[in-house]
Design a protein around this motif. Structure first.
Motif, short mmCIF file in Angstrom:
data_model
loop_
_atom_site.label_atom_id
_atom_site.label_comp_id
_atom_site.label_asym_id
_atom_site.label_seq_id
_atom_site.Cartn_x
_atom_site.Cartn_y
_atom_site.Cartn_z
N UNK A 127 0.86 -1.18 0.00
CA UNK A 127 0.00 0.00 0.00
C UNK A 127 0.90 1.23 0.00
N UNK A 128 0.89 1.99 -1.10
CA UNK A 128 1.82 3.12 -1.23
C UNK A 128 1.60 4.17 -0.14
N UNK A 129 2.70 4.71 0.35
CA UNK A 129 2.63 5.78 1.35
C UNK A 129 1.82 6.94 0.80
N UNK A 130 0.93 7.47 1.63
CA UNK A 130 0.14 8.64 1.25
C UNK A 130 -1.08 8.33 0.41
N UNK A 131 -1.40 7.05 0.22
CA UNK A 131 -2.56 6.71 -0.62
C UNK A 131 -3.80 6.47 0.25
N UNK A 132 -4.94 6.53 -0.39
CA UNK A 132 -6.21 6.18 0.26
C UNK A 132 -6.58 4.81 -0.30
N UNK A 133 -6.47 3.80 0.54
CA UNK A 133 -6.60 2.41 0.11
C UNK A 133 -7.81 1.79 0.78
N UNK A 134 -8.57 0.98 0.03
CA UNK A 134 -9.74 0.31 0.63
C UNK A 134 -9.58 -1.20 0.56
N UNK A 135 -9.95 -1.85 1.67
CA UNK A 135 -10.13 -3.30 1.70
C UNK A 135 -11.63 -3.52 1.64
N UNK A 136 -12.11 -4.07 0.54
CA UNK A 136 -13.55 -4.18 0.29
C UNK A 136 -13.95 -5.64 0.20
N UNK A 137 -15.06 -5.97 0.85
CA UNK A 137 -15.57 -7.33 0.71
C UNK A 137 -16.72 -7.57 1.66
N UNK A 138 -17.41 -8.69 1.49
CA UNK A 138 -18.56 -9.00 2.35
C UNK A 138 -18.11 -9.43 3.74
N UNK A 144 -14.94 -11.95 5.00
CA UNK A 144 -13.99 -12.14 3.89
C UNK A 144 -12.53 -12.00 4.35
N UNK A 145 -12.32 -11.55 5.58
CA UNK A 145 -10.95 -11.42 6.10
C UNK A 145 -10.43 -10.00 6.17
N UNK A 146 -11.26 -9.02 5.75
CA UNK A 146 -10.76 -7.63 5.69
C UNK A 146 -10.51 -7.06 7.08
N UNK A 147 -11.43 -7.30 8.02
CA UNK A 147 -11.25 -6.75 9.37
C UNK A 147 -10.11 -7.46 10.10
N UNK A 148 -9.96 -8.77 9.88
CA UNK A 148 -8.84 -9.50 10.48
C UNK A 148 -7.51 -8.94 9.97
N UNK A 149 -7.46 -8.63 8.67
CA UNK A 149 -6.25 -8.02 8.09
C UNK A 149 -5.96 -6.68 8.77
N UNK A 150 -6.99 -5.87 8.91
CA UNK A 150 -6.85 -4.56 9.56
C UNK A 150 -6.34 -4.72 10.99
N UNK A 205 -8.56 -3.30 -2.79
CA UNK A 205 -8.35 -4.75 -2.82
C UNK A 205 -9.69 -5.39 -2.50
N UNK A 206 -10.23 -6.11 -3.48
CA UNK A 206 -11.51 -6.81 -3.25
C UNK A 206 -11.19 -8.16 -2.64
N UNK A 207 -11.76 -8.43 -1.45
CA UNK A 207 -11.48 -9.68 -0.75
C UNK A 207 -12.69 -10.58 -0.73
N UNK A 208 -12.42 -11.87 -0.76
CA UNK A 208 -13.48 -12.88 -0.75
C UNK A 208 -12.93 -14.14 -0.11
N UNK A 209 -13.58 -14.60 0.95
CA UNK A 209 -13.21 -15.85 1.62
C UNK A 209 -11.72 -15.90 1.98
#
Length: 372
Positions: free
Chosen positions: A31-42, A45-51, A208-212
């Motif tokens: 994730x590039x420094x200074x960017x606005x990045x989204x982890x998206x998924x239902x 899907x693992x997005x909150x665990x990653x966070x 980043x679209x996440x799924x399962x």
């Protein structure tokens, strides 16, 4: 944390397993420094665990987390220059807004705590309520106080966990624009976890679209929308009409012909996966037109439903083989159709995309309204 920790956030083969399942399969992401990045998924899907692993609130099963050259994988949460804004604002109700914002700085003995707090309150446009209590503020204002409290620490990375989930739709839209403005002004890395496709596409530079527990696709919003690489992404990010088709041999350098339900249709070669014979030919509803467009792609059908939404009208057009295509047409004076009318549906070849037909055509579609 030292200056050398500044830089891109890198996740290297990051994984998280619990007793009975793997929440995040090995994930490689920069994730590039200074960017606005989204982890998206239902949900799930693992997005909150990653966070939570980035925040230090969850220990990875494997892999590394780095900011610039600094490995923070084994660093305690409070030692990381990473802040999180949650959906629940967790403000101290007995303290004023400015005291809430400067709380962390004051604990660290920062002599400029009040000046820094006031400065960041101006940034989030709340300078005028600095001496009020959180309970006197609206939900949107409380959310901005929580944001100010995180920003005042100047973290290397700011994590946003479904931060707008508790707000009503109109306020959420305003806050999306506001968050993007703030991120551009402060220039910090924002990582935003959300299940809301529109929110991710409105705000993020990259998604980043996440799924399962796996990353399905990574890219800027336009690329993900125009050129999804899986049926899951095609259905989860907006609506897609998917037609079963077989690739015809030959074609030109630019175009390929596919045969769908005894009709020959064209698609850009660059939108066709390599070496695949059976495909889903996908077209977004707003790319379809009622009436002939002069190109090779047109199908005949019967209008089964008409839904007027102000700026656009959504039509459901039944094909001879029983499938219904969704057509969304701007209310700009172009062709209109009525219930039961026989119509032609057409689209430009470059507006279609093709996906491997071994994938489930419904993948992701049933998850779009999931607010978990």
């Amino acid at each position: 944390m030292s200056e050398q920790s500044k830089g891109d956030l890198s996740l290297v083969a990051l994984t998280k397993s619990f007793a009975t399942f793997t929440a995040v399969h090995p994930l490689d992401l920069t994730i590039p420094q200074g960017s606005f990045f989204a982890l998206l998924g239902p949900s799930g899907c693992g997005k909150t665990t990653t966070l939570r692993m980035i925040a230090g609130l969850e220990e990875p099963t494997g892999g590394r987390i780095r900011i610039g050259e600094t490995d923070i994988t084994d660093t305690k949460a409070y030692q990381r220059n990473v802040n999180t804004v949650f959906q629940s604002y967790a403000l101290f109700p007995h303290m004023t807004v400015v005291d809430n914002v400067m709380f962390g700085l004051r604990r660290r003995g920062d002599k400029d705590a009040k000046a820094k707090a006031n400065e960041v309150l101006e940034l989030v446009q709340l300078g005028q309520v600095a001496n009020k209590k959180p309970t006197q503020l609206s939900g949107g204002m409380q959310q901005r106080v929580a944001l100010a409290r995180a920003l005042v620490n100047r973290p290397d990375v700011l994590l946003l966990d479904e931060p707008l989930g508790a707000l009503d739709l109109k306020l959420r839209r305003q806050m999306q624009i506001e968050l993007k403005r703030i991120q551009q002004e402060v220039g910090l890395t924002f990582i935003h976890v959300t299940h809301d496709q529109e929110e991710a596409m409105t705000m993020a530079d990259s998604i980043a679209v996440m799924n399962a527990g796996r990353m399905e696709q990574l890219g800027d919003p336009a690329t993900l929308y125009e050129q999804p690489r899986s049926t899951f992404v095609a259905n989860f990010l907006g609506q897609s009409n998917l037609l079963r088709a077989r690739v015809n041999p030959g074609g030109t350098d630019d175009m390929v012909t596919v045969r769908a339900h005894d009709v020959d249709l064209e698609v850009s070669r660059e939108h066709l996966p390599d070496g695949v014979g059976d495909v889903w030919l996908g077209v977004r509803p707003e790319k379809l037109r009622l009436g002939e467009s002069g190109g090779p792609n047109h199908l005949r059908g019967i209008v089964r439903d008409v839904s007027f939404s102000g700026v656009a009208t959504q039509y459901s057009v039944e094909m001879p083989w029983g499938q219904e295509l969704i057509v969304i047409q701007q209310n700009d004076g172009s062709n209109r159709a009525t219930l039961g009318e026989a119509v032609t549906v057409s689209w430009a070849a470059q507006h279609g995309f093709a996906l491997d037909a071994s994938q489930d055509a419904e993948a992701g579609a049933e998850l779009v309204d999931d607010h978990g």
